[in-house]
Design a protein around this motif. Structure first.
Motif, PDB file in Angstrom:
ATOM      1  N   SER A   1       0.855  -1.177   0.000  1.00 11.54           N
ATOM      2  CA  SER A   1       0.000   0.000   0.000  1.00 11.54           C
ATOM      3  C   SER A   1       0.895   1.233   0.000  1.00 11.54           C
ATOM      4  O   SER A   1       2.011   1.202   0.504  1.00 11.54           O
ATOM      5  N   SER A   2       0.384   2.318  -0.539  1.00 12.13           N
ATOM      6  CA  SER A   2       1.153   3.547  -0.624  1.00 12.13           C
ATOM      7  C   SER A   2       0.376   4.716  -0.047  1.00 12.13           C
ATOM      8  O   SER A   2      -0.842   4.764  -0.142  1.00 12.13           O
ATOM      9  N   ALA A   3       1.083   5.640   0.530  1.00  8.82           N
ATOM     10  CA  ALA A   3       0.496   6.868   1.052  1.00  8.82           C
ATOM     11  C   ALA A   3       0.309   7.862  -0.101  1.00  8.82           C
ATOM     12  O   ALA A   3       0.643   7.580  -1.240  1.00  8.82           O
ATOM     13  N   GLN A   4      -0.190   9.047   0.239  1.00  7.31           N
ATOM     14  CA  GLN A   4      -0.375  10.088  -0.769  1.00  7.31           C
ATOM     15  C   GLN A   4       0.972  10.637  -1.226  1.00  7.31           C
ATOM     16  O   GLN A   4       1.951  10.607  -0.501  1.00  7.31           O
ATOM     17  N   TRP A   5       0.999  11.156  -2.456  1.00  2.53           N
ATOM     18  CA  TRP A   5       2.208  11.759  -3.009  1.00  2.53           C
ATOM     19  C   TRP A   5       2.520  13.058  -2.277  1.00  2.53           C
ATOM     20  O   TRP A   5       1.642  13.853  -1.991  1.00  2.53           O
TER      21      TRP A   5
ATOM     22  N   SER B   1       9.827  19.264  -2.053  1.00  6.49           N
ATOM     23  CA  SER B   1      10.093  20.604  -1.536  1.00  6.49           C
ATOM     24  C   SER B   1       9.331  20.863  -0.243  1.00  6.49           C
ATOM     25  O   SER B   1       9.669  21.779   0.510  1.00  6.49           O
ATOM     26  N   THR B   2       8.320  20.035   0.048  1.00  2.66           N
ATOM     27  CA  THR B   2       7.501  20.182   1.252  1.00  2.66           C
ATOM     28  C   THR B   2       8.048  19.370   2.418  1.00  2.66           C
ATOM     29  O   THR B   2       8.128  19.851   3.544  1.00  2.66           O
ATOM     30  N   ALA B   3       8.400  18.112   2.168  1.00  2.00           N
ATOM     31  CA  ALA B   3       8.879  17.218   3.226  1.00  2.00           C
ATOM     32  C   ALA B   3       9.672  16.078   2.602  1.00  2.00           C
ATOM     33  O   ALA B   3       9.553  15.816   1.409  1.00  2.00           O
ATOM     34  N   LEU B   4      10.441  15.407   3.440  1.00  2.00           N
ATOM     35  CA  LEU B   4      11.224  14.258   2.992  1.00  2.00           C
ATOM     36  C   LEU B   4      10.912  13.061   3.882  1.00  2.00           C
ATOM     37  O   LEU B   4      10.549  13.222   5.045  1.00  2.00           O
ATOM     38  N   PRO B   5      11.073  11.842   3.345  1.00  2.00           N
ATOM     39  CA  PRO B   5      10.827  10.649   4.164  1.00  2.00           C
ATOM     40  C   PRO B   5      11.926  10.471   5.220  1.00  2.00           C
ATOM     41  O   PRO B   5      12.940  11.177   5.213  1.00  2.00           O
ATOM     42  N   HIS B   6      11.711   9.516   6.115  1.00  2.00           N
ATOM     43  CA  HIS B   6      12.730   9.168   7.114  1.00  2.00           C
ATOM     44  C   HIS B   6      13.782   8.269   6.471  1.00  2.00           C
ATOM     45  O   HIS B   6      13.486   7.525   5.533  1.00  2.00           O
ATOM     46  N   ASP B   7      15.003   8.328   6.980  1.00  2.00           N
ATOM     47  CA  ASP B   7      16.062   7.446   6.489  1.00  2.00           C
ATOM     48  C   ASP B   7      15.626   5.988   6.583  1.00  2.00           C
ATOM     49  O   ASP B   7      15.102   5.561   7.618  1.00  2.00           O
ATOM     50  N   GLY B   8      15.818   5.255   5.500  1.00  2.00           N
ATOM     51  CA  GLY B   8      15.481   3.840   5.459  1.00  2.00           C
ATOM     52  C   GLY B   8      14.079   3.537   4.974  1.00  2.00           C
ATOM     53  O   GLY B   8      13.743   2.369   4.775  1.00  2.00           O
ATOM     54  N   ASP B   9      13.232   4.566   4.760  1.00  2.00           N
ATOM     55  CA  ASP B   9      11.871   4.329   4.269  1.00  2.00           C
ATOM     56  C   ASP B   9      11.883   3.761   2.859  1.00  2.00           C
ATOM     57  O   ASP B   9      12.664   4.208   2.007  1.00  2.00           O
ATOM     58  N   SER B  10      11.008   2.782   2.609  1.00  2.00           N
ATOM     59  CA  SER B  10      10.761   2.299   1.244  1.00  2.00           C
ATOM     60  C   SER B  10       9.823   3.304   0.592  1.00  2.00           C
ATOM     61  O   SER B  10       8.815   3.689   1.184  1.00  2.00           O
ATOM     62  N   VAL B  11      10.167   3.736  -0.613  1.00  2.00           N
ATOM     63  CA  VAL B  11       9.408   4.790  -1.271  1.00  2.00           C
ATOM     64  C   VAL B  11       9.214   4.509  -2.757  1.00  2.00           C
ATOM     65  O   VAL B  11       9.933   3.715  -3.353  1.00  2.00           O
TER      66      VAL B  11
ATOM     67  N   THR C   1       8.227  14.320  -6.605  1.00  2.00           N
ATOM     68  CA  THR C   1       7.303  13.832  -5.582  1.00  2.00           C
ATOM     69  C   THR C   1       7.708  12.441  -5.121  1.00  2.00           C
ATOM     70  O   THR C   1       8.434  11.730  -5.816  1.00  2.00           O
ATOM     71  N   TRP C   2       7.202  12.047  -3.950  1.00  2.00           N
ATOM     72  CA  TRP C   2       7.498  10.735  -3.391  1.00  2.00           C
ATOM     73  C   TRP C   2       6.335  10.316  -2.501  1.00  2.00           C
ATOM     74  O   TRP C   2       5.510  11.129  -2.115  1.00  2.00           O
ATOM     75  N   ARG C   3       6.293   9.018  -2.185  1.00  2.00           N
ATOM     76  CA  ARG C   3       5.356   8.503  -1.193  1.00  2.00           C
ATOM     77  C   ARG C   3       5.935   7.242  -0.566  1.00  2.00           C
ATOM     78  O   ARG C   3       6.689   6.505  -1.196  1.00  2.00           O
ATOM     79  N   VAL C   4       5.605   7.041   0.698  1.00  2.00           N
ATOM     80  CA  VAL C   4       6.073   5.868   1.434  1.00  2.00           C
ATOM     81  C   VAL C   4       5.289   4.656   0.989  1.00  2.00           C
ATOM     82  O   VAL C   4       4.093   4.726   0.749  1.00  2.00           O
ATOM     83  N   VAL C   5       5.966   3.528   0.860  1.00  2.00           N
ATOM     84  CA  VAL C   5       5.348   2.251   0.496  1.00  2.00           C
ATOM     85  C   VAL C   5       5.498   1.329   1.704  1.00  2.00           C
ATOM     86  O   VAL C   5       6.583   1.205   2.255  1.00  2.00           O
ATOM     87  N   TYR C   6       4.409   0.688   2.092  1.00  2.00           N
ATOM     88  CA  TYR C   6       4.474  -0.213   3.239  1.00  2.00           C
ATOM     89  C   TYR C   6       3.580  -1.421   2.996  1.00  2.00           C
ATOM     90  O   TYR C   6       2.696  -1.398   2.160  1.00  2.00           O
ATOM     91  N   ALA C   7       3.835  -2.479   3.736  1.00  2.00           N
ATOM     92  CA  ALA C   7       3.062  -3.714   3.603  1.00  2.00           C
ATOM     93  C   ALA C   7       1.898  -3.709   4.580  1.00  2.00           C
ATOM     94  O   ALA C   7       2.055  -3.364   5.738  1.00  2.00           O
TER      95      ALA C   7
END
Length: 68
Positions: free
Chosen positions: A6-10, A14-24, A58-64
């Motif tokens: 599952s993925s979060a919103q894009w 320039s607004t925010a960055l993921p945490h180190d180690g996040d799958s994206v 753009t980016w989004r976090v991917v998680y199981a």
């Protein structure tokens, strides 16, 4: 037990960055197709290469998500 990806919103880099180690998933400037990878130390890394934050639009976090 199985899992569904599952993925979060894009989010604009320039607004925010993921945490180190996040799958994206991330989209480079001037591109339309997202790449799968990991964010670590100000770099979005795919299977093929690493991309500085300035190149990522753009980016989004991917998680199981477990399937019951």
């Amino acid at each position: 037990m199985s899992a569904q990806v599952s993925s979060a919103q894009w989010i604009a880099s320039s607004t925010a960055l993921p945490h180190d180690g996040d799958s994206v998933e991330f989209v480079l400037d001037g591109r339309k197709v997202p790449l799968d990878g990991t964010y670590k130390r100000q770099t979005f890394t795919s299977r093929w290469s690493g991309y500085d934050v300035q190149r990522v639009r753009t980016w989004r976090v991917v998680y199981a998500v477990p399937i019951a």
